[in-house]
Every structure is written in C-alpha cells, then in structure tokens.
Design a protein around this motif. Structure first.
Motif, mmCIF file in Angstrom:
data_model
loop_
_atom_site.group_PDB
_atom_site.id
_atom_site.type_symbol
_atom_site.label_atom_id
_atom_site.label_comp_id
_atom_site.label_asym_id
_atom_site.label_seq_id
_atom_site.Cartn_x
_atom_site.Cartn_y
_atom_site.Cartn_z
ATOM 1 N N LYS A 1 -0.057 12.476 2.832
ATOM 2 C CA LYS A 1 -0.626 11.232 2.625
ATOM 3 C C LYS A 1 -0.881 11.310 1.104
ATOM 4 O O LYS A 1 -2.131 11.235 1.145
ATOM 5 C CB LYS A 1 -2.441 11.353 4.030
ATOM 6 N N THR B 1 -3.422 7.435 -0.653
ATOM 7 C CA THR B 1 -3.285 6.053 -1.384
ATOM 8 C C THR B 1 -3.012 4.980 -2.712
ATOM 9 O O THR B 1 -2.866 5.907 -2.924
ATOM 10 C CB THR B 1 -5.257 5.166 -0.468
ATOM 11 N N PRO C 1 1.065 -3.810 10.770
ATOM 12 C CA PRO C 1 0.049 -3.374 11.973
ATOM 13 C C PRO C 1 -0.263 -1.690 11.487
ATOM 14 O O PRO C 1 0.499 -0.568 11.257
ATOM 15 C CB PRO C 1 0.579 -3.441 13.427
ATOM 16 N N GLU C 2 -1.584 -1.462 12.007
ATOM 17 C CA GLU C 2 -1.484 -0.170 11.015
ATOM 18 C C GLU C 2 -1.248 0.870 11.838
ATOM 19 O O GLU C 2 -0.692 2.182 11.649
ATOM 20 C CB GLU C 2 -3.348 0.025 11.059
ATOM 21 N N ASP C 3 -1.270 0.181 13.329
ATOM 22 C CA ASP C 3 -0.586 1.636 14.176
ATOM 23 C C ASP C 3 0.618 1.628 14.577
ATOM 24 O O ASP C 3 1.208 2.882 14.140
ATOM 25 C CB ASP C 3 -0.915 1.170 15.941
ATOM 26 N N VAL D 1 2.361 1.550 11.110
ATOM 27 C CA VAL D 1 2.124 2.335 9.422
ATOM 28 C C VAL D 1 1.922 3.822 9.637
ATOM 29 O O VAL D 1 2.696 5.179 9.164
ATOM 30 C CB VAL D 1 1.190 2.034 9.099
ATOM 31 N N SER D 2 0.694 4.377 10.729
ATOM 32 C CA SER D 2 0.656 5.595 11.305
ATOM 33 C C SER D 2 1.509 5.965 12.301
ATOM 34 O O SER D 2 2.053 6.929 11.657
ATOM 35 C CB SER D 2 -0.787 5.406 12.212
ATOM 36 N N ARG E 1 1.355 4.650 1.514
ATOM 37 C CA ARG E 1 0.424 5.506 2.045
ATOM 38 C C ARG E 1 1.188 6.879 2.266
ATOM 39 O O ARG E 1 0.586 8.008 2.911
ATOM 40 C CB ARG E 1 0.888 5.154 3.355
ATOM 41 N N ASN F 1 1.343 -4.900 3.461
ATOM 42 C CA ASN F 1 0.451 -4.847 4.437
ATOM 43 C C ASN F 1 -0.008 -5.920 6.286
ATOM 44 O O ASN F 1 -0.636 -5.663 6.764
ATOM 45 C CB ASN F 1 -0.341 -5.999 3.572
ATOM 46 N N CYS G 1 4.831 7.053 9.495
ATOM 47 C CA CYS G 1 4.311 8.154 8.319
ATOM 48 C C CYS G 1 3.926 9.413 9.376
ATOM 49 O O CYS G 1 4.737 10.326 8.401
ATOM 50 C CB CYS G 1 2.145 8.502 8.125
ATOM 51 N N ASN H 1 1.061 -1.102 -0.074
ATOM 52 C CA ASN H 1 0.159 -0.336 -0.160
ATOM 53 C C ASN H 1 0.907 0.970 -0.220
ATOM 54 O O ASN H 1 1.856 1.147 0.816
ATOM 55 C CB ASN H 1 -1.305 -0.093 1.289
#
Length: 299
Positions: free
Chosen positions: A283, A285, A248-250, A252-253, A113, A245, A256, A111
């Motif tokens: 940001k 996608t 984990p999203e946390d 990645v955030s 980002r 992918n 970023c 992905n």
C-alpha cells in the motif's frame, strides 16, 4: 374528433415534469462508474500489444471473479493517452510508470494506492556508467565528455542522473539520447558515448548482474569489465497502481485487496513478472512520490 379530458392532460403533464426533475437531481458526475457500469483498467504500453492483451485478460478475469465488478482492460496507444484519459474520465485504474503518474497528478485528481515490489524492494536506483577505457572514474570526469541519456521521459535514465550532474555542476561536452536502456549501455560499450545513464538493480544472490548491462550480456560477455558503474542515484519509488478520484473508496479497497491477493498466487507472480517485472504490491499514497515531485520541479 374526440376531445381529451383536461384532468388527464394535467396529470400526464405533472408526471412528465416530476420525472424530468427527478432525473436531474440524480445525475451522476461524468466518468464516475455506477454500481453496474464498466470500470476501465489501463495497462502501461511497455510490451507488444498481443502479449499485453493476453496477460491483461488473465489479470482482469481474476479481478472480476474476486470482486464481482465489471472490469475492462484497456491498452492505450502511449503513456500520454493514458494520462489524458484519466482527465476525461475514461480511465479509472492504471498501472503507470512513475513519470506518467507524476504528470497525471499535476494535471488531474488521481491517487497512487499500491506500489510494485521488484527484487524484494519498493524502490530502485538509476546508475551512471562509463567506458572503462575512457578515463572516467568520477562524476567530475564527465565534464566535457560525451554523455548518453535514455530519453527525457525516463526516471532512472534521465531525471535522477541529470539531477546528480546538476548538483555537481558538471556539464558534458555532448548530450546523446539512446532512447532505450540497452541502447545506452551499447553506446558506452562501443565508445560512442564516454558515459551514460540507465537503471540499476542490485546483483542477484549468486552475484549475477541485474542492472541494464545484463540486457546485453548475451551479446557482449565482457560487458561487466568494459562498462563500469561510477555512481548511483538516490532511491526511486517503484511504479504505482493509480486510481481516479471518481471511484468510490469501497471499490478502490476491493480492487486493491484483490490485486494483492492475485500477486501472492503462483500464477499471479508469474504473470505480473512477465508484465512489468513486478513480484507483488504494498500500500502507498501520493506522499511516497514526494521526492519525485521535487526533482521534477527543479528541472
């Protein structure tokens, strides 16, 4: 020989079986970094390795300090290796060029980002240039002429300009490949090619050229008069920062946010500009690159 207590044997066996069962249930997905394991950050190999190593270490040091994560820089041998390593689970983050990203998305689950900002823009264009003495003033004039692309892995130096020629039904008499953008400019300047394709950037505040011709301005002071622009491609999204992918999203955030913070510091701007000509990040996608997916599908 002293005999062992049968009850002890039963208890020991039960503990072993429980331990094996518990290990199987908590098994992680291969390549997915656990809380304290290494996160591998790949850098597109566009500079010499010593210079890239030096710059990468500075960025990684900032990210590690900002996020408290163990991040390791990796400089792959080539773009194909980076793409492959996302598929095998070795790569978790990558500063990729746009075509490498498209290839990775088509093969694996990655992905985009963050998208890089260059010259205050989140996109750029390709340009079609021509030798001023070759009577090439329009795209149609390229028919039957010698035309130079950079290489087939270039967005601005091949993919998007080829799309223009195809849309106009124009077929050059001979196709040449210069590999690099400055080589194509020189081929057009010297008349080895009548026209060619390279990257385009708008002129600077004082009117100074910043497209691929500027790479040879020191060698050919009259290059702006001898090599003219006859057309521009549609906007091409800038290079992305790509994440596996499996992260984990946390995390990645966190990363970023740290990248954006770094790009806003004086030292960060200087380093990112030296690395990839990047001034900052916004940001994004995968949808931001939809036009590129479509362009490649029509190839």
């Amino acid at each position: 020989m002293k005999s062992q207590n049968p009850i002890s044997i039963i208890i020991f066996t039960s503990l072993v079986l429980f331990s094996c069962s518990n290990t199987t249930e908590n098994k992680t997905v291969p390549g997915a970094p656990e809380k304290h394991s290494v996160i591998r950050f790949y850098f597109a190999p566009s500079l010499t390795k010593p210079l890239l190593n030096d710059k990468a270490d500075e960025l990684i040091h900032f990210l590690g300090k900002e996020t408290n994560l163990h991040i390791e820089p990796v400089i792959p041998r080539d773009h194909e290796t980076m793409i492959h390593d996302f598929g095998s689970g070795k790569a978790h983050i990558g500063m990729m060029n746009t075509l490498s990203f498209i290839a990775a998305v088509n093969k694996y689950d990655v992905n985009a980002r963050l998208k890089s900002v260059k010259y205050g823009e989140t996109s750029y264009r390709g340009q079609i240039i021509a030798n001023a003495d070759k009577n090439v003033n329009t795209i149609e004039d390229i028919a039957g002429k010698r035309f130079a692309f950079t290489n087939r892995n270039s967005t601005s130096g091949y993919l998007y300009p080829a799309k223009i020629l195809k849309a106009k039904g124009v077929k050059p008499g001979e196709i040449l490949y210069g590999k690099e953008h400055d080589s194509v400019v020189e081929m057009v300047y010297n008349g080895t090619a009548d026209a060619g394709a390279t990257y385009y950037s708008e002129p600077g505040p004082n009117g100074q050229i910043r497209d691929a011709r500027a790479l040879l301005l020191h060698k050919y002071p009259d290059i702006q008069e001898k090599v003219k622009i006859i057309d521009l491609t549609e906007p091409i999204p800038n290079d992305p920062l790509v994440f596996s992918n499996e992260l984990p999203e946390d995390l990645v955030s966190q990363i970023c946010q740290a990248m954006i913070k770094f790009s806003k510091t004086a030292e960060g701007k200087k380093l990112l500009t030296a690395l990839y000509g990047t001034e900052g990040f916004v940001k994004c996608t995968n949808e931001d690159y939809q036009a590129m997916f479509e362009a490649i599908e029509k190839e």
